[in-house]
Design an enzyme around this catalytic site. Structure first.
Site, PDB file in Angstrom:
ATOM      1  CE  LYS A 118      24.752  36.018  35.882  1.00 25.35           C
ATOM      2  NZ  LYS A 118      25.026  36.421  37.230  1.00 25.35           N
ATOM      3  CE  LYS A 200      32.242  33.317  34.639  1.00 26.36           C
ATOM      4  NZ  LYS A 200      32.142  34.282  35.650  1.00 26.36           N
ATOM      5  CE  LYS A 203      27.155  32.116  41.526  1.00 25.62           C
ATOM      6  NZ  LYS A 203      28.117  33.182  41.618  1.00 25.62           N
TER       7      LYS A 203
END
Ligand code: ATP
Ligand code: LTN
Length: 336
Positions: A118, A200, A203
């Site tokens: 992140k 993976k 969204k």
């Protein structure tokens, strides 16, 4: 409120309302949460405090938090049998989070993969919350003294850190926290993107992602376009290393139909990708149809959803505060 008298085991999990829920969230997490209430005392929450580690539009966060609750219920989490709540409605999460920050090491937090990912993705906003996220997550978990934490594979590292923090605290102060186990489902543990089977499903890559509220025709289109493998074989064989696209579709089909990989291999013997992809698409559409319809109905009933939030917060606050009081006493905070 009554003292808890049952000796049921406890299960707890949460998802951030940071975007629309998708098939990976459902098969990796929510599906394994449902129908557990006979054996477990279940707590499931919307992790809104975690969500602001990345900038959000306030009105969207509010809307998604309520929508996520509607989807939890539509996925089979009966609010009469499960405690469903919003993290920020239970102040003990922030309170224990601070205490656990002081029992979590800089080096441990620096090793977390989610932090590394992140902070690379949001290089302009590497805030302290993003870094200390795992101690807040440890607080989310340890407050409820759970036995099991049902999550997808990507959360295993955070669960392991939670266990280390709990053990460290218990070694200093006695048996304050139960040491929980992560529970990672076999088939749905890591659903991959339909158009990039080496990443993976997430969204943040919407093209390869199937959203729970998506229209059937859009879902079918995504499956028909799913990347299968570039080998010349064109057969349905489970080989995640050499045929990751096909293996991913087989996992999805297995998780949606409860068939085994062997049964699926037999079912598609002699058939190619062209026959397989729409069948997987149909299985997903039929799995999601009742969820989408029920969630759409529930979302319009804001009064009902608010009432569930209130009841959930009441129960969660009661349980969480019991653990928090114990912790405050152990670390030496003056009691009033
Ligand atoms: P992001 O796009 O920010 O990485 P996400 O879509 O991965 O988010 P999270 O909120 O991080 O979703 O995950 C919620 C739950 O769903 C967690 O238990 C996580 O392990 C699980 N999960 C998420 N993606 C997948 C996936 N592709 N396969 C299986 N489980 C998943
Ligand atoms: N970190 C998780 C969400 C999460 C969670 C938790 C999961 C926050 N607190 C406690 C299980 C238990 C995620 O990003 N998916």
């Amino acid at each position: 409120m009554e003292e808890k008298t049952t000796a049921k085991k406890v299960m707890l999990s949460g998802i951030q309302p940071s975007g629309d829920l998708h098939l990976g969230n459902y098969l990796g997490a929510i599906k394994t949460w449902a129908n557990r209430s006979e054996l477990y005392d279940c707590y499931y929450f919307m992790a809104d405090m975690h969500t602001i580690t990345v900038r959000q539009t306030p009105a969207d966060l509010r809307r998604r938090t309520l929508e996520q609750l509607a989807i939890y219920i539509a996925c089979g989490l009966d609010p009469e049998k499960n405690t469903l709540f919003v993290q920020s409605h239970v102040p003990a999460h922030a309170q224990l989070g601070w205490v656990l920050d002081c029992y979590t090491m800089f080096g441990e937090l620096s090793r977390m993969t989610q932090f590394k990912d992140k902070s690379a993705k949001h290089a302009d906003n590497i805030n302290a919350g993003l870094f200390t996220y795992p101690s807040l997550m440890a607080a989310d978990i340890l407050l409820y003294q759970p036995d099991l934490i049902p999550v997808g594979q990507d959360q295993k590292q955070h669960c392991e850190l939670t266990r280390d923090i709990a053990r460290r605290f218990n070694n200093l102060y006695g048996e304050v926290f139960k040491i929980p186990e992560p529970f990672i489902p076999k088939e749905g543990a890591r659903i991959m993107s339909l158009n990039a089977p080496d990443s993976k499903m997430s969204k943040s890559m919407p093209d390869g992602c199937v959203f729970l509220m998506e229209k059937p025709e859009d879902i079918m289109r995504k499956f028909k376009r799913a990347i299968t493998d570039s080998d010349t074989e064109n057969c349905i064989r489970y080989d995640p290393e050499n045929k990751p696209g096909v293996a991913n579709l087989m996992n999805i089909y297995a998780a949606c139909t409860d068939k085994t990989i062997d049964e699926i291999t037999a079912e598609f013997e002699g058939k190619g990708y062209g026959a397989f992809k729409p069948v997987v698409g149909e299985a997903v559409v039929e799995t999601l149809r009742p969820i989408r319809e029920e969630a759409q109905r529930l979302i319009t009933d804001k009064a009902y959803l608010s009432d569930i939030c209130k009841k959930g917060a009441e129960k969660a606050n009661y349980v969480a505060n019991k653990t928090l009081r114990k912790v405050y006493k152990k670390v030496g905070f003056l009691q009033l």
